[in-house]
Design a protein around this motif. Sequence first.
Motif: not given
Length: 271
Positions: A220-244
């Motif tokens: 769903p983050a792929l459709d967010l725009q520059e003025h939107d906010f995307y909050f990623v929880r530290r220490g969980f799978n999404l943060e690790k995924y975004l290491d890429d």
Amino acid sequence: MAMESKFAIFDFDATIINDNSDSYINELLIEKHYARRERQGRDHDKLSAVDLRRFILPYSIEELYPVYNWPTRMNAAFRYMAEDLDCNTNEILDKIKEIKISDSMKKLINYLAEDDYQLLIVSDANKLFIELILNENGLLDLFAGRIFSNEAFIAENGLIKVRPFYLDHKKDKLPYKCVYCCEDCGQPSICKREIVRDLLENTANKRIIYVGDGRNDFCPALDLQEHDFYFVRRGFNLEKYLDDENLLGKIKANVKFWTSGNEILNQIKSK
């Protein structure tokens, strides 16, 4: 210019709650395992708590998720609990009602509601558990009519039955084919990107806050725009995924990291 519409979209497990609502019943499973071993005259101390957690459900059930989806896995788990461990549905629901939402997350949710955000939950858990937990924590009314998750109900045989989201919300009634969702399981019951897109496609002037922790919160983050906010929880799978960095670079929104509701709230107030 049309008035701006504001949306705050939350995952549920490990986001609004710190637990996984489905896996929370592992504690009940452990109790039932102990009880069964005692009925069999076996010394449960010979099986450590670590071993019990590791083998809490038979492998034949656990392997259903990567092949099929979470509802398929949970339906098998509920059946196993009833037939093998003498665990009834009321015990499961009472256990789910014990889950607490942190004060800081409640504060964040109430702040957003007072600031005219429309609050939504998009989750691959199930609607029955989500509504029970929100109701027990006094937040259900804030999300009324805006919880998008797999339907769940108590079937005629008394078991909890989880119905994949796509059966009720897709015309072809087939699993989602999102390339990112398919990385987790073979037949995704839900694609959060498609759900959010369908919900908001006719809203022209919108501002979105998205809060999540898991890999299925990426698309769903792929459709967010520059003025939107995307909050990623530290220490969980999404943060690790975004290491890429290639994946992180696909997101236009302001990417922020969080560990508590207070941290999100402070970042929203300072934006």
